[in-house]
Design an enzyme around this catalytic site. Structure first.
Site, PDB file in Angstrom:
ATOM      1  N   ARG A 169     102.548 -33.935  66.678  1.00 33.20           N
ATOM      2  CA  ARG A 169     102.202 -34.427  68.019  1.00 33.20           C
ATOM      3  C   ARG A 169     103.124 -33.822  69.076  1.00 33.20           C
ATOM      4  O   ARG A 169     102.774 -33.775  70.243  1.00 33.20           O
ATOM      5  CB  ARG A 169     102.357 -35.953  68.081  1.00 33.20           C
ATOM      6  CG  ARG A 169     101.255 -36.720  67.363  1.00 33.20           C
ATOM      7  CD  ARG A 169     101.658 -38.180  67.177  1.00 33.20           C
ATOM      8  NE  ARG A 169     101.928 -38.894  68.422  1.00 33.20           N
ATOM      9  CZ  ARG A 169     101.003 -39.515  69.148  1.00 33.20           C
ATOM     10  NH1 ARG A 169      99.762 -39.501  68.756  1.00 33.20           N
ATOM     11  NH2 ARG A 169     101.329 -40.150  70.250  1.00 33.20           N
ATOM     12  N   ARG A 173     108.599 -25.528  72.303  1.00 30.32           N
ATOM     13  CA  ARG A 173     108.375 -24.483  73.310  1.00 30.32           C
ATOM     14  C   ARG A 173     109.574 -23.569  73.454  1.00 30.32           C
ATOM     15  O   ARG A 173     110.705 -24.050  73.446  1.00 30.32           O
ATOM     16  CB  ARG A 173     108.166 -25.122  74.688  1.00 30.32           C
ATOM     17  CG  ARG A 173     107.014 -26.027  74.791  1.00 30.32           C
ATOM     18  CD  ARG A 173     106.638 -26.218  76.271  1.00 30.32           C
ATOM     19  NE  ARG A 173     105.589 -27.222  76.333  1.00 30.32           N
ATOM     20  CZ  ARG A 173     105.789 -28.474  76.728  1.00 30.32           C
ATOM     21  NH1 ARG A 173     106.981 -28.860  77.124  1.00 30.32           N
ATOM     22  NH2 ARG A 173     104.784 -29.323  76.730  1.00 30.32           N
ATOM     23  N   ARG A 246     102.692 -51.102  62.031  1.00 33.08           N
ATOM     24  CA  ARG A 246     104.035 -51.257  62.578  1.00 33.08           C
ATOM     25  C   ARG A 246     103.925 -52.128  63.815  1.00 33.08           C
ATOM     26  O   ARG A 246     102.957 -52.073  64.581  1.00 33.08           O
ATOM     27  CB  ARG A 246     104.639 -49.904  62.970  1.00 33.08           C
ATOM     28  CG  ARG A 246     104.953 -49.027  61.807  1.00 33.08           C
ATOM     29  CD  ARG A 246     105.998 -49.593  60.893  1.00 33.08           C
ATOM     30  NE  ARG A 246     107.357 -49.489  61.432  1.00 33.08           N
ATOM     31  CZ  ARG A 246     108.409 -50.055  60.867  1.00 33.08           C
ATOM     32  NH1 ARG A 246     108.270 -50.787  59.777  1.00 33.08           N
ATOM     33  NH2 ARG A 246     109.609 -49.914  61.379  1.00 33.08           N
ATOM     34  N   ARG A 277     114.071 -46.790  71.551  1.00 25.16           N
ATOM     35  CA  ARG A 277     114.166 -46.224  72.898  1.00 25.16           C
ATOM     36  C   ARG A 277     114.380 -47.311  73.927  1.00 25.16           C
ATOM     37  O   ARG A 277     114.106 -48.486  73.671  1.00 25.16           O
ATOM     38  CB  ARG A 277     112.949 -45.370  73.251  1.00 25.16           C
ATOM     39  CG  ARG A 277     111.621 -46.017  72.983  1.00 25.16           C
ATOM     40  CD  ARG A 277     110.464 -44.998  73.113  1.00 25.16           C
ATOM     41  NE  ARG A 277     109.221 -45.563  72.607  1.00 25.16           N
ATOM     42  CZ  ARG A 277     108.130 -44.874  72.344  1.00 25.16           C
ATOM     43  NH1 ARG A 277     108.074 -43.589  72.557  1.00 25.16           N
ATOM     44  NH2 ARG A 277     107.050 -45.469  71.877  1.00 25.16           N
ATOM     45  N   GLU A 303     113.286 -51.101  72.771  1.00 22.63           N
ATOM     46  CA  GLU A 303     112.140 -51.174  71.869  1.00 22.63           C
ATOM     47  C   GLU A 303     112.625 -51.135  70.425  1.00 22.63           C
ATOM     48  O   GLU A 303     113.298 -50.190  70.023  1.00 22.63           O
ATOM     49  CB  GLU A 303     111.267 -49.961  72.194  1.00 22.63           C
ATOM     50  CG  GLU A 303     109.915 -49.998  71.588  1.00 22.63           C
ATOM     51  CD  GLU A 303     109.037 -48.863  72.129  1.00 22.63           C
ATOM     52  OE1 GLU A 303     109.040 -48.594  73.350  1.00 22.63           O
ATOM     53  OE2 GLU A 303     108.352 -48.250  71.305  1.00 22.63           O
ATOM     54  N   TYR A 351      95.861 -43.418  64.772  1.00 25.69           N
ATOM     55  CA  TYR A 351      96.950 -43.276  65.727  1.00 25.69           C
ATOM     56  C   TYR A 351      96.403 -42.609  66.997  1.00 25.69           C
ATOM     57  O   TYR A 351      96.731 -41.485  67.333  1.00 25.69           O
ATOM     58  CB  TYR A 351      98.041 -42.412  65.080  1.00 25.69           C
ATOM     59  CG  TYR A 351      99.379 -42.357  65.783  1.00 25.69           C
ATOM     60  CD1 TYR A 351      99.625 -43.055  66.951  1.00 25.69           C
ATOM     61  CD2 TYR A 351     100.411 -41.594  65.253  1.00 25.69           C
ATOM     62  CE1 TYR A 351     100.863 -42.991  67.572  1.00 25.69           C
ATOM     63  CE2 TYR A 351     101.642 -41.519  65.858  1.00 25.69           C
ATOM     64  CZ  TYR A 351     101.870 -42.209  67.021  1.00 25.69           C
ATOM     65  OH  TYR A 351     103.092 -42.123  67.633  1.00 25.69           O
ATOM     66  N   ASP A 353      95.708 -41.883  70.912  1.00 33.26           N
ATOM     67  CA  ASP A 353      96.252 -42.024  72.256  1.00 33.26           C
ATOM     68  C   ASP A 353      95.176 -42.657  73.138  1.00 33.26           C
ATOM     69  O   ASP A 353      94.011 -42.745  72.744  1.00 33.26           O
ATOM     70  CB  ASP A 353      96.644 -40.652  72.809  1.00 33.26           C
ATOM     71  CG  ASP A 353      97.924 -40.139  72.161  1.00 33.26           C
ATOM     72  OD1 ASP A 353      98.781 -40.960  71.813  1.00 33.26           O
ATOM     73  OD2 ASP A 353      98.058 -38.908  71.999  1.00 33.26           O
TER      74      ASP A 353
HETATM   75  N1  UDP Z   1     109.870 -38.069  67.432  1.00 28.17           N
HETATM   76  C1  UDP Z   1     111.150 -37.761  67.042  1.00 28.17           C
HETATM   77  N2  UDP Z   1     112.157 -37.849  67.959  1.00 28.17           N
HETATM   78  C2  UDP Z   1     111.933 -38.231  69.234  1.00 28.17           C
HETATM   79  C3  UDP Z   1     110.620 -38.546  69.631  1.00 28.17           C
HETATM   80  C4  UDP Z   1     109.600 -38.460  68.701  1.00 28.17           C
HETATM   81  O1  UDP Z   1     111.386 -37.411  65.898  1.00 28.17           O
HETATM   82  O2  UDP Z   1     112.901 -38.312  70.007  1.00 28.17           O
HETATM   83  C5  UDP Z   1     108.795 -37.980  66.408  1.00 28.17           C
HETATM   84  C6  UDP Z   1     108.704 -39.231  65.571  1.00 28.17           C
HETATM   85  O3  UDP Z   1     108.390 -38.826  64.255  1.00 28.17           O
HETATM   86  C7  UDP Z   1     107.537 -39.955  66.190  1.00 28.17           C
HETATM   87  C8  UDP Z   1     106.635 -38.806  66.577  1.00 28.17           C
HETATM   88  O4  UDP Z   1     107.540 -37.786  66.975  1.00 28.17           O
HETATM   89  O5  UDP Z   1     106.937 -40.822  65.266  1.00 28.17           O
HETATM   90  C9  UDP Z   1     105.658 -39.119  67.673  1.00 28.17           C
HETATM   91  O6  UDP Z   1     106.352 -39.563  68.802  1.00 28.17           O
HETATM   92  P1  UDP Z   1     105.618 -40.086  70.092  1.00 28.17           P
HETATM   93  O7  UDP Z   1     106.624 -40.144  71.155  1.00 28.17           O
HETATM   94  O8  UDP Z   1     104.398 -39.271  70.296  1.00 28.17           O
HETATM   95  O9  UDP Z   1     105.217 -41.563  69.642  1.00 28.17           O
HETATM   96  P2  UDP Z   1     104.583 -42.739  70.499  1.00 28.17           P
HETATM   97  O10 UDP Z   1     104.921 -42.491  71.924  1.00 28.17           O
HETATM   98  O11 UDP Z   1     103.115 -42.710  70.206  1.00 28.17           O
HETATM   99  O12 UDP Z   1     105.230 -43.938  69.961  1.00 28.17           O
END
Ligand code: UDP
Length: 369
Positions: A169, A173, A246, A277, A303, A351, A353
């Site tokens: 996901r 870059r 979850r 976060r 969170e 999952y 969006d």
């Molecule tokens: N992820 C990570 N480090 C970060 C942010 C995301 O390893 O700092 C990985 C982690 O495996 C997570 C996935 O990227 O489950 C998807 O993150 P995303 O932010 O897309 O999740 P959401 O916002 O849907 O909770």
């Protein structure tokens, strides 16, 4: 007799209900919570639209979906650029030249690519799980500092047991671009998501605090078709066993400071910090700059990710093999339910969006009406 009873006022339910209404159908929408908008729900606190069930940032490459949601809201130009905090060291996300420079001191894209190439060599062949996928995308250093801790906290599972696609996901870059999403369109509805969903549901009968599963016979008797957006296993009384989800818990605080962390989203990517976060909601909104003359207070949410238990709100489907195959069995049962349409993150156990949810509602709707 209603044409449709829509169970759930989240994005799937709201979009489906709107479309049905516009085709002249008689629709009733119910929700077991006492508010609309599902997990997109926002609430105004201290003049700030607080995302009560976690940060929701709308992003899409789908022109039809973007045009559609813009009928119900004006979107601001918020661009998600979370910062990762690893034991007080800050890194840019998603993985880009700023991240590589901080991690390795590399300056050019060529140097960064060479460093990744050197580190990914430890993975031979097709990556078999999230750990291998992550190392093969960005190398072990980034995996250890920015991925492992965060992912294991978020999913409560070892990265070796999680599927590779979760990490795909995130973009990687070789440019100086901190925009988290590879999406043509991105933003947050001015005034909050609740207001947007309110507009989608305008003119449609809505009853809150009503649990479909507790009184199914009654609800089934008043509508020709049911649009169900709750958990699919609950619909079938967990007859094949429970799917795992979850859950996310938030600790919210109103602080007497104008600017707590200078960004909407800071990820804590170490294993020791118990939360994943911290969200500072005011930065989702346009026109605030952290200076003295801004709103004097701020609202933050830490969170915490946990395994879902019955009675709690499920947030994320758990994508591992056991759950995926159990879901397929429930899906086979669902396909036999002629009067029920299953949709949304929980009923499709995906999952998704927000944009995928809207797209799915538009598609399912066109398929049946
Ligand atoms: N992820 C990570 N480090 C970060 C942010 C995301 O390893 O700092 C990985 C982690 O495996 C997570 C996935 O990227 O489950 C998807 O993150 P995303 O932010 O897309 O999740 P959401 O916002 O849907 O909770």
């Amino acid at each position: 007799m209603y044409d449709y009873l829509v169970v759930g006022t989240g994005l799937f339910g709201a979009v489906f209900a709107r479309q049905a209404k516009e085709k002249g159908k008689l629709v009733l929408v119910i929700d077991k919570r006492n508010h609309i908008a599902g997990n997109c729900y926002t609430e105004k606190i201290e003049g700030i639209n607080v995302h009560k069930y976690g940060a929701h940032i709308f992003h899409t490459n789908n022109q039809e979906v973007w045009n559609y949601v813009n009928r119900f809201a004006t979107f601001n130009r918020y661009t998600n650029s979370p910062v990762a905090n690893y034991h007080g060291e800050l890194f840019s996300l998603p993985f880009n030249m700023y991240t590589f420079n901080k991690m390795w001191g590399v300056v050019t894209p060529r140097e960064a690519a060479a460093k990744i190439e050197e580190q990914r060599k430890e993975i031979a062949g097709e990556p078999k799980n999230l750990e291998e996928q992550a190392i093969s995308l960005v190398g072990r250093d980034i995996y250890e500092k920015l991925i492992k801790g965060y992912t294991e906290k978020q999913w409560g599972r070892d990265c070796k047991t999680l599927p590779a696609f979760i990490i795909k996901r995130l973009p990687v870059r070789l440019t100086f671009d901190n925009n988290y999403y590879n999406a043509l369109y991105q933003g947050i509805p001015v005034g909050g998501y609740t207001k947007m969903v309110e507009k989608m549901l305008a003119g449609i009968e809505v009853k809150l605090g009503e649990d479909y599963l507790e009184n199914r016979e009654h609800w089934n008797s008043i509508a020709r078709k049911i649009v169900y957006t709750g958990p699919i296993d609950a619909f079938f009384d967990y007859s094949l066993g429970a799917l795992e989800y979850r859950n996310v818990r938030f600790e919210n605080e109103i602080l007497d400071t104008a600017n707590f962390q200078g960004n909407a989203v800071i990820n804590y990517t170490d294993c020791e910090t118990p939360w994943t976060r911290t969200i500072e909601h005011k930065w989702f909104e346009f026109g605030k700059d952290g200076n003295e003359n801004d709103l004097p207070k701020t609202v933050i949410s830490r969170e915490f990710s946990a395994e879902w238990k019955p009675g709690e709100e499920p947030y994320y489907p758990v994508n591992d093999e056991r759950n995926a195959s159990l879901y397929l069995k429930y899906k086979a049962l669902a396909d036999k339910e002629e009067h029920v349409i299953f949709g949304g993150r929980l009923a499709e156990y995906k999952y998704h969006d927000m944009d995928a949810t809207v797209a799915s509602a538009l598609k399912k709707h066109n398929g049946v009406i």
